[in-house]
Design an enzyme around this catalytic site. Structure first.
Site, mmCIF file in Angstrom:
data_model
loop_
_atom_site.group_PDB
_atom_site.id
_atom_site.type_symbol
_atom_site.label_atom_id
_atom_site.label_comp_id
_atom_site.label_asym_id
_atom_site.label_seq_id
_atom_site.Cartn_x
_atom_site.Cartn_y
_atom_site.Cartn_z
ATOM 1 C CB THR A 81 -0.940 -0.036 1.225
ATOM 2 O OG1 THR A 81 -1.835 -1.124 1.062
ATOM 3 C CG2 THR A 81 -1.739 1.236 1.383
ATOM 4 C CG ASP A 162 -2.458 -7.476 3.825
ATOM 5 O OD1 ASP A 162 -2.824 -6.691 4.716
ATOM 6 O OD2 ASP A 162 -3.057 -7.615 2.742
HETATM 7 C C1 SIN Z 1 -1.009 -2.993 2.881
HETATM 8 O O1 SIN Z 1 0.094 -2.770 2.436
HETATM 9 O O2 SIN Z 1 -1.424 -2.342 3.884
HETATM 10 C C2 SIN Z 1 -1.959 -4.002 2.338
HETATM 11 C C3 SIN Z 1 -1.549 -4.557 1.027
HETATM 12 C C4 SIN Z 1 -0.303 -5.347 1.081
HETATM 13 O O3 SIN Z 1 -0.016 -5.973 2.097
HETATM 14 O O4 SIN Z 1 0.387 -5.387 0.053
#
Ligand code: SIN
Length: 415
Positions: A81, A162
């Site tokens: 993200t 994640d």
């Molecule tokens: C995030 O980064 O918060 C969720 C998506 C991911 O883990 O790539």
């Protein structure tokens, strides 16, 4: 237009010299940015047609005088993200993780140049649910190699949240250097309202550049906190969602820079025994839960190890996992919360007595009928204050060295 911005911001050959071109480089990436590769939809967000990536990061005027003597920090980007771009920038809406490049992310935080001469490297650009153990191995090897450079103070890895705690713990076990390695992510995409990525990246780079961060192992820096990678966990999906439970917060990133209050004392970094030379894949280890009425899990994947999250097993579960141990599979039990400090035998005293619930509850196992001597059952291994997720990673790494459960218990007691 895009080209001009790149040249002015000077992130290739990667030294971020934002210099006097202050306002010009001040987060002005209003031009569309190209996708570096297949963008990855984030679970829970719209997977609908790929947004034309992407209107860039909102402009924020800032005056930065770069420090030409600042320590060098390499930012290795993997996606997530923190590199996410929304279908409709500036909203709270759906986005695609792993869209902006390492250069774009660092260029959007001109303040980095006050504290570090930043170099960038693109390792991958994916949502972190696509990160595999093979990628962990490659990443750790790459970091071990670059940290040999005498001119490099530290490394920052940008990553999806994640799976951030898993990658960070793997690096904690396998990066054999005392230089700081900081893993950082964001819970809001770069084009969103109040993105947390820029401030998290700034804190991460300041930490990686700091001599105070030497010998602290791999850290997760998010939300102004410096967390040991051994303990850090994603507790919830909002800013502030990373925590360490009772142990593992090492310090804060204050306005004057990183301040440490604690340091890890278990084995990591230079004192790690785990050498990835000749290792490309990790032994398969499965993860399962115990629960009331459970009978234990059987696996079709032929694992070399199994981690069971449990506060205490049923007799049937005990029997299942004892049988599994008898086949040579290493079985590790980990307290469900990860907060257990009893059981590994890692302290000064002898390991605490384990209750054999099978003997208590299964009358057949304590009758007085003479039976032929059974082959001795290899002992189980107890994780000491590690979540099952992290215990799985330590077991995968341990199995690259040994299959002996006693030796693996020693490893669990030391790391
Ligand atoms: C995030 O980064 O918060 C969720 C998506 C991911 O883990 O790539």
């Amino acid at each position: 237009m895009r080209r001009e911005i790149r040249v002015m911001c000077g992130v290739r050959p990667t030294v971020v010299l934002l210099a006097l071109a202050v306002a010009a480089c001040a987060r002005p990436v209003a031009a569309p940015v190209p996708s570096p590769g297949p963008a990855t939809p984030v679970a829970g967000t719209s997977a609908a047609p790929a947004p034309a990536p992407a209107a860039g990061v909102a402009a924020r005027p800032v005056a930065v005088v770069p420090n030409p003597n600042a320590p060098k920090v390499l930012v290795i980007a993997t996606g997530g993200t923190i590199a996410g771009v929304q279908n409709a920038p500036g909203t709270l809406g759906a986005y695609r993780a792993g869209t902006l490049t390492a250069e774009q992310i660092t260029a959007s935080v001109p303040e980095l140049a006050r504290y570090a001469r930043v170099e960038t490297e693109q390792f991958s650009n994916v949502a972190s649910t696509l990160v595999t153990p093979e990628m962990w191995v490659k990443l750790a090897k790459r970091i071990n190699a670059v940290l040999q450079r005498g001119d490099l103070a530290g490394v920052v890895v940008t990553h999806g949240t994640d799976r951030l705690e898993e990658t960070a713990f793997f690096l904690y076990l396998t990066v054999r250097s005392n230089k700081p390695v900081v893993v950082v992510g964001a819970q809001r995409p770069a084009t969103g309202i109040s993105p947390d990525g820029p401030i998290n990246l700034l804190s991460a780079v300041r930490t990686a550049a700091s001599p105070k961060a030497v010998q602290k192992g791999v850290m997760v820096v998010m939300d102004d906190r410096i967390l040991s990678a051994r303990e850090s966990r994603k507790l919830y999906q909002r800013t502030g969602g990373f925590s360490t439970g009772d142990m593992g917060m090492l310090g804060v990133v204050a306005s004057q820079g990183p301040e440490f209050f604690f340091a890890p004392v278990r084995r990591f970094g230079e004192r790690s025994e785990f050498d990835l030379d000749g290792v490309d894949t990790l032994p398969k280890v499965e993860l399962t839960m115990s629960y009331p009425g459970g009978t234990g899990h059987t696996f079709t994947t032929n694992p070399k190890g199994v981690v069971v999250a449990t506060t205490g097993m049923t007799a049937a579960e005990n029997a299942t996992y004892r049988a599994l141990r008898q086949t040579g599979v290493v079985v590790v039990t980990s307290f469900t919360s990860g907060e257990n400090v009893n059981g590994g035998g890692g302290g000064d005293g002898p390991p605490p007595a384990r209750v054999d619930t099978t003997a208590q509850r299964d009358p057949a196992s304590r009758d007085s009928v003479a039976r032929p001597a059974a082959a001795p059952v290899p002992p189980g291994v107890t994780a000491l204050h590690l979540t099952a997720t992290k215990a799985r990673i330590l077991l995968m790494v341990a199995l690259t060295k040994t299959k002996d459960p006693r030796e693996i218990q020693r490893i669990f007691n030391e790391y």
